[in-house]
Design a protein around this motif. Structure first.
Motif, short mmCIF file in Angstrom:
data_model
loop_
_atom_site.label_atom_id
_atom_site.label_comp_id
_atom_site.label_asym_id
_atom_site.label_seq_id
_atom_site.Cartn_x
_atom_site.Cartn_y
_atom_site.Cartn_z
N PHE A 171 0.86 -1.17 0.00
CA PHE A 171 0.00 0.00 0.00
C PHE A 171 0.91 1.23 0.00
CE2 PHE A 171 -2.98 -2.98 2.19
CZ PHE A 171 -3.97 -2.96 1.21
N VAL A 172 0.56 2.20 -0.82
CA VAL A 172 1.41 3.38 -0.93
C VAL A 172 0.53 4.63 -1.05
CG1 VAL A 172 1.57 3.12 -3.45
CG2 VAL A 172 3.30 4.43 -2.24
N GLY A 173 1.02 5.73 -0.44
CA GLY A 173 0.31 7.00 -0.51
C GLY A 173 1.29 8.14 -0.67
N PRO A 178 -2.04 10.86 5.78
CA PRO A 178 -2.30 10.64 7.22
C PRO A 178 -1.78 9.32 7.76
CG PRO A 178 -4.24 11.58 6.14
CD PRO A 178 -3.25 11.30 5.06
N LEU A 179 -1.65 8.29 6.91
CA LEU A 179 -1.15 7.00 7.38
C LEU A 179 0.36 6.83 7.21
CD1 LEU A 179 -3.88 4.54 5.97
CD2 LEU A 179 -3.73 5.55 8.26
N ALA A 180 1.02 7.83 6.62
CA ALA A 180 2.42 7.64 6.22
C ALA A 180 3.35 7.39 7.39
CB ALA A 180 2.89 8.85 5.41
N ARG A 181 3.07 7.97 8.56
CA ARG A 181 3.96 7.78 9.71
C ARG A 181 3.28 7.05 10.86
NH1 ARG A 181 9.03 7.80 8.11
NH2 ARG A 181 9.38 9.47 6.59
N ARG A 182 2.10 6.51 10.61
CA ARG A 182 1.41 5.80 11.67
C ARG A 182 2.00 4.40 11.82
NH1 ARG A 182 -5.02 4.90 11.46
NH2 ARG A 182 -4.92 7.20 11.23
N ASP A 261 12.70 9.70 -4.29
CA ASP A 261 12.49 11.15 -4.27
C ASP A 261 11.56 11.59 -3.14
OD1 ASP A 261 14.06 11.31 -6.50
OD2 ASP A 261 12.42 11.57 -7.92
N ARG A 262 11.07 10.62 -2.37
CA ARG A 262 10.17 10.85 -1.25
C ARG A 262 8.87 11.54 -1.68
NH1 ARG A 262 12.35 9.86 3.71
NH2 ARG A 262 14.59 9.53 3.82
N ARG A 263 8.42 11.24 -2.89
CA ARG A 263 7.10 11.73 -3.31
C ARG A 263 6.00 10.76 -2.88
NH1 ARG A 263 9.49 12.15 -8.50
NH2 ARG A 263 7.76 11.04 -9.47
N LEU A 264 6.37 9.50 -2.68
CA LEU A 264 5.44 8.48 -2.20
C LEU A 264 6.04 7.82 -0.97
CD1 LEU A 264 4.28 6.73 -5.51
CD2 LEU A 264 3.04 8.45 -4.18
N ALA A 265 5.18 7.28 -0.14
CA ALA A 265 5.63 6.59 1.08
C ALA A 265 4.93 5.25 1.20
CB ALA A 265 5.32 7.45 2.31
N LEU A 266 5.68 4.26 1.70
CA LEU A 266 5.10 2.94 1.94
C LEU A 266 4.19 3.01 3.16
CD1 LEU A 266 8.19 0.58 1.44
CD2 LEU A 266 6.50 1.33 -0.24
N ILE A 267 2.99 2.47 3.03
CA ILE A 267 2.02 2.46 4.12
C ILE A 267 2.02 1.11 4.83
CG2 ILE A 267 -0.42 2.75 4.72
CD1 ILE A 267 0.99 5.30 3.70
N GLY A 268 2.11 0.02 4.10
CA GLY A 268 2.12 -1.30 4.71
C GLY A 268 1.95 -2.38 3.67
N SER A 269 2.01 -3.62 4.13
CA SER A 269 1.83 -4.76 3.24
C SER A 269 1.30 -5.93 4.06
CB SER A 269 3.16 -5.13 2.57
OG SER A 269 2.98 -6.19 1.64
N SER A 317 14.25 0.93 4.19
CA SER A 317 14.27 0.58 5.61
C SER A 317 15.39 1.31 6.33
CB SER A 317 14.44 -0.93 5.79
OG SER A 317 13.37 -1.62 5.19
N ALA A 318 16.53 1.46 5.66
CA ALA A 318 17.69 2.09 6.29
C ALA A 318 17.48 3.58 6.50
CB ALA A 318 18.94 1.86 5.43
N ASP A 319 16.85 4.28 5.53
CA ASP A 319 16.69 5.73 5.67
C ASP A 319 15.35 6.14 6.26
OD1 ASP A 319 14.84 5.53 3.63
OD2 ASP A 319 16.12 6.42 2.10
N GLY A 320 14.54 5.12 6.64
CA GLY A 320 13.29 5.43 7.34
C GLY A 320 12.12 5.73 6.44
N ALA A 321 12.26 5.61 5.14
CA ALA A 321 11.16 5.88 4.22
C ALA A 321 10.23 4.68 4.20
CB ALA A 321 11.70 6.15 2.81
N GLY A 322 9.13 4.81 4.91
CA GLY A 322 8.20 3.70 4.97
C GLY A 322 8.72 2.55 5.81
N ALA A 323 9.58 2.86 6.79
CA ALA A 323 10.19 1.79 7.58
C ALA A 323 9.17 0.98 8.34
CB ALA A 323 11.21 2.40 8.56
N HIS A 324 8.03 1.61 8.72
CA HIS A 324 7.03 0.87 9.48
C HIS A 324 6.39 -0.23 8.66
CE1 HIS A 324 4.84 3.93 7.23
NE2 HIS A 324 3.74 3.23 7.38
N ALA A 325 6.58 -0.18 7.32
CA ALA A 325 6.03 -1.23 6.47
C ALA A 325 6.98 -2.40 6.31
CB ALA A 325 5.70 -0.66 5.09
#
Length: 338
Positions: A171-173, A178-182, A261-269, A317-325
Motif C-alpha cells: 500500500f502506498v500513498g 495521514p497514514l504515512a507515519r502511523r 524522491d520521497r514523493r510516495l511513502a510505503l504504508i504497509g503490506s 528501511s535504512a533511511d526510514g522511508a516507509g520503515a514501518h512497512a
C-alpha cells in the motif's frame, strides 16, 4: 476436395467484404477472375457458397463455415511465412505482444530496449490490457504471447504458462498522507481512504481486500465504491495518489523513483499482497525466433527487477522511508527472491 491457400484467400475476402468489386481490388484481381475462382471452389465443394444479388453477396451456411475455416488456415499460413522469414537471420520480423500494467512498468520496457538495439528491423506492436482481455486476444491469434497476472490461467488446457517470481505489493500513498507515519497500520485502515487500482484485481486479492474493507468502522468508507478508480496506466495512478488521499498497491520496482524522491511513502503490506505474472502463449502456436528472443530478454529483465526490489527495500528501511512497512514486507520479499 483439396483447396489451395489462394482459393481460401478469395473465399475469405469475398465473405468479409460482401462485394466482388471490393474483394477484387483487395486481392489485385479482375472481377471476372475472382468470379471464376469462386465458381471453381463451389464446383469442388458441390454447393453454392454465396447468394448473389444487386446489393452484393452474402455467404450461405456452407459458405460461412468454409470462410471460418479458411480464416484459420490463412492465419496459420501467414504465421509460417513469418517464421521462415524470421528464422533466416533473425534480422526481420513482426511481433504482437500483450502486457499487464505491472510488467510494462518494470520488465517490458528494458526488454524492448534490448530487442530494438540488437534487432533493429524487428517491429513490435504492444497491447496494454488486463489478463482477461489479453487472453481473448491470444486465443484469437492476435498476440504471439503476453505477460500478465497468471493466477486464473494455470489450469487452462490450451495455454503454456511460464511463471515468473512473485512480487510483493505495498500500500502506498503521498509522502504526507495521514497514514504515512502511523505505526501498525492495518488493512482496514487503508480502506478508509479511496483506493486506486492500477489493474483489474484478481480474485485471490479481491477477496481479502473486500474483507479488510468490511472491517472499517467508517460508514462513509463502507459506502465508497471499491476500487474508487480503476486505471491500467500505472503512471496515471501514481499522479492521482500523489495529489490526493487515495492509496494504491504497487510493487517496489513500479515506484522506485517516487520512493527515492520521497514523493510516495510505503504504508504497509500483508502476506497475501503480491502479483504473480508470467509469460503466456498458446500450446499449438510455437514462438517465432523473434518472439523467443524477446521472451529471453523479458526473463533477464525480470531477474534484474527482482534484485532492484530487494535493494530498494533495504534502502527504504535504512533511511526510514516507509520503515514501518518493512517488517511485513520482509516476509513477502522472501517470495520475491526465490
Amino acid at each position: 476436395m483439396a483447396l489451395e491457400i489462394r482459393q481460401m484467400r478469395h473465399v475469405l475476402a469475398l465473405a468479409e467484404l460482401g462485394s466482388f468489386a471490393r474483394a477484387a481490388v483487395v486481392l489485385h484481381l479482375s472481377q471476372s477472375a475472382l468470379s471464376r475462382s469462386i465458381q471453381v471452389v463451389e464446383q469442388q465443394v458441390g454447393a453454392a457458397l454465396f447468394l448473389r444479388s444487386a446489393a452484393g453477396v452474402v455467404p450461405t451456411d456452407i459458405g460461412r463455415v468454409l470462410a471460418q475455416r479458411a480464416r484459420q488456415v490463412v492465419q496459420m499460413a501467414e504465421e509460417i511465412e513469418r517464421e521462415v522469414l524470421s528464422n533466416r537471420t533473425l534480422q526481420t520480423g513482426q511481433l504482437c505482444v500483450g502486457t499487464g500494467p505491472y510488467p510494462i512498468e518494470t520488465i517490458i520496457t528494458p526488454a524492448l530496449t534490448r530487442l530494438i538495439s540488437t534487432h533493429p528491423l524487428v517491429s513490435v506492436r504492444l497491447h496494454l490490457a488486463d489478463w482477461d482481455v489479453l487472453l481473448a486476444r491470444l486465443r484469437s491469434r492476435e498476440l504471439d504471447f503476453f505477460v500478465a497476472e497468471i493466477s486464473t490461467l494455470q489450469r487452462e488446457p490450451d495455454l503454456v504458462v511460464e511463471p515468473m517470481s512473485e512480487h510483493a505489493l505495498f500500500f502506498v500513498g503521498r509522502r504526507d498522507h495521514p497514514l504515512a507515519r502511523r505505526k501498525g497500520v492495518k488493512p482496514g485502515d487503508t480502506f478508509a481512504f479511496p483506493f486506486a487500482a492500477p489493474a483489474r484485481i484478481p480474485p485471490r486479492l479481491l477477496a481479502p481486500m473486500l474483507s479488510a474493507k468490511a472491517e472499517s468502522a467508517d460508514a462513509a468508507s463502507l459506502a465508497r465504491p471499491f476500487p474508487t478508480i480503476e486505471c491500467n496506466v500505472v503512471s496515471a495512478v501514481k499522479r492521482v495518489v500523489e495529489g490526493s488521499d487515495a492509496l494504491t498497491a504497487l510493487t517496489l520496482s513500479c515506484m522506485a523513483t517516487e520512493l527515492l524522491d520521497r514523493r510516495l511513502a510505503l504504508i504497509g503490506s500483508e502476506r497475501w499482497m503480491s502479483v504473480h505474472y508470467g509469460v503466456v502463449s498458446l500450446k499449438d502456436r510455437p514462438m517465432s525466433s523473434a518472439a523467443a528472443r524477446l521472451r529471453e530478454f523479458i526473463v533477464e529483465a525480470e531477474a534484474a527487477a527482482t534484485l532492484e526490489e530487494r535493494q530498494l527495500l533495504e534502502r527504504c528501511s535504512a533511511d526510514g522511508a516507509g520503515a514501518h512497512a518493512a517488517p511485513r514486507s520482509r516476509k513477502t520479499s522472501a517470495r520475491v527472491s526465490r
